[in-house]
Write a protein that holds these residues in place. Structure first.
Motif, PDB file in Angstrom:
ATOM      1  N   LEU A  13       0.827  -1.212   0.000  1.00  0.00           N
ATOM      2  CA  LEU A  13       0.000   0.000   0.000  1.00  0.00           C
ATOM      3  C   LEU A  13       0.858   1.256   0.000  1.00  0.00           C
ATOM      4  CD1 LEU A  13      -2.990  -0.849   2.300  1.00  0.00           C
ATOM      5  CD2 LEU A  13      -3.068  -0.068  -0.066  1.00  0.00           C
ATOM      6  N   LEU A  17       0.659   4.184  -2.738  1.00  0.00           N
ATOM      7  CA  LEU A  17       0.378   5.559  -2.344  1.00  0.00           C
ATOM      8  C   LEU A  17       1.454   6.517  -2.802  1.00  0.00           C
ATOM      9  CD1 LEU A  17      -1.043   5.048   1.239  1.00  0.00           C
ATOM     10  CD2 LEU A  17      -2.254   5.950  -0.734  1.00  0.00           C
ATOM     11  N   SER A  26      -9.396   8.164  -5.256  1.00  0.00           N
ATOM     12  CA  SER A  26      -8.978   6.842  -4.810  1.00  0.00           C
ATOM     13  C   SER A  26      -7.828   6.943  -3.818  1.00  0.00           C
ATOM     14  CB  SER A  26      -8.600   5.961  -5.991  1.00  0.00           C
ATOM     15  OG  SER A  26      -7.536   6.545  -6.693  1.00  0.00           O
ATOM     16  N   CYS A  27      -6.973   7.979  -3.964  1.00  0.00           N
ATOM     17  CA  CYS A  27      -5.875   8.130  -3.013  1.00  0.00           C
ATOM     18  C   CYS A  27      -6.404   8.388  -1.627  1.00  0.00           C
ATOM     19  CB  CYS A  27      -4.933   9.253  -3.415  1.00  0.00           C
ATOM     20  SG  CYS A  27      -3.830   8.723  -4.732  1.00  0.00           S
ATOM     21  N   SER A  29      -9.227   7.220  -0.387  1.00  0.00           N
ATOM     22  CA  SER A  29      -9.684   5.961   0.211  1.00  0.00           C
ATOM     23  C   SER A  29      -8.481   5.104   0.578  1.00  0.00           C
ATOM     24  CB  SER A  29     -10.590   5.166  -0.713  1.00  0.00           C
ATOM     25  OG  SER A  29     -10.971   5.916  -1.797  1.00  0.00           O
ATOM     26  N   ASN A  30      -7.449   5.108  -0.294  1.00  0.00           N
ATOM     27  CA  ASN A  30      -6.232   4.358   0.041  1.00  0.00           C
ATOM     28  C   ASN A  30      -5.621   4.893   1.321  1.00  0.00           C
ATOM     29  OD1 ASN A  30      -6.042   2.390  -1.879  1.00  0.00           O
ATOM     30  ND2 ASN A  30      -4.958   3.670  -3.357  1.00  0.00           N
ATOM     31  N   MET A  34      -4.960   2.832   4.582  1.00  0.00           N
ATOM     32  CA  MET A  34      -3.606   2.780   5.129  1.00  0.00           C
ATOM     33  C   MET A  34      -3.621   3.115   6.622  1.00  0.00           C
ATOM     34  SD  MET A  34      -0.604   2.157   4.060  1.00  0.00           S
ATOM     35  CE  MET A  34       1.007   2.239   4.796  1.00  0.00           C
TER      36      MET A  34
END
Ligand SMILES: *[C@@H]1O[C@H](CO)[C@@H](O)[C@H](O)[C@H]1NC(C)=O
Ligand SMILES: *[C@@H]1O[C@H](CO)[C@@H](O)[C@H](O)[C@H]1NC(C)=O
Length: 191
Positions: A13, A17, A26-27, A29-30, A34
């Protein structure tokens, strides 16, 4: 998910990122994913090896056990063989100490540390023993016979205890005078 898997996933991850920056939604949500993984990793690290499957419901979820007790007033002429009752409870995490009996009961098995200090009055004495159930583990000789000053005495014990084992402080010979008001205390905790 075990610890090694969590580290692998966290590493993947991290690389997702840190590579490319074209994806705002989407970043985000990532990033929260994380955060969640980092939080869970911290839980694994904090609790590593500290899980105790025999905890009873009365033990706080932290698993911590510790007590600190004393007497507001002095104890005088306590008979041979009596259990010393400390009625002032400052700390009793895990509720192992019972102020009606003076007895500490291990709610979970483990390694425990105990210490108690007695300050006796000039010319008096207050001899005690620390008991594990009925077995004498340590003796404490606070004696000020023939002295014009008060005398303190301390002792401690490290004990491997099973669930329901009990620790108490018992008078031997005679307990003529133990000074209260926080001069004499009994405390213990699970290591
Ligand atoms: C994490 O980001 C990647 C692109 O960098 C995207 O393909 C993927 O769907 C994202 N994952 C989540 C759970 O949003
Ligand atoms: C101590 O006493 C308790 C009951 O009061 C008992 O459950 C426990 O097994 C005893 N421990 C030992 C070592 O005898």
């Amino acid at each position: 998910m075990n610890f090694a898997h969590a580290i692998t996933i966290a590493a993947i991850l991290t690389s997702i990122l840190t590579s490319g920056g074209s994806c705002h939604k989407s970043c985000r949500s990532n990033a929260s994913l994380m955060k969640s993984i980092q939080y869970q990793l911290k839980l694994v690290e904090d609790n590593d090896g500290k899980c105790d499957c025999n905890q009873s419901p009365s033990t706080p979820s932290s698993g911590k056990v510790g007590f600190q007790v004393s007497n507001s007033g002095s104890l005088k002429n306590i008979g041979n063989g009596a259990i010393v009752i400390y009625e002032t409870v400052t700390t009793n995490l895990g509720k192992g100490y019972d102020k009606s009996t003076g007895v500490f009961t291990a709610r979970v098995h483990g390694l425990y540390y105990f210490t108690w200090t007695v300050l006796t009055y000039a010319g008096k004495s207050f001899y005690t023993q620390l008991l594990l159930n009925d077995t004498i583990i340590a003796r404490n000789h606070a004696g000020a016979g023939g002295m014009s000053t008060h005398m303190p005495s301390s002792q401690s014990a490290v004990l491997q205890m099973s669930k329901n084992d009990k620790v108490s402080i018992r008078i031997y010979n005679a307990g003529t005078y133990m000074i209260g008001d926080k001069w004499s205390t009994f405390s213990g905790f699970k290591i």
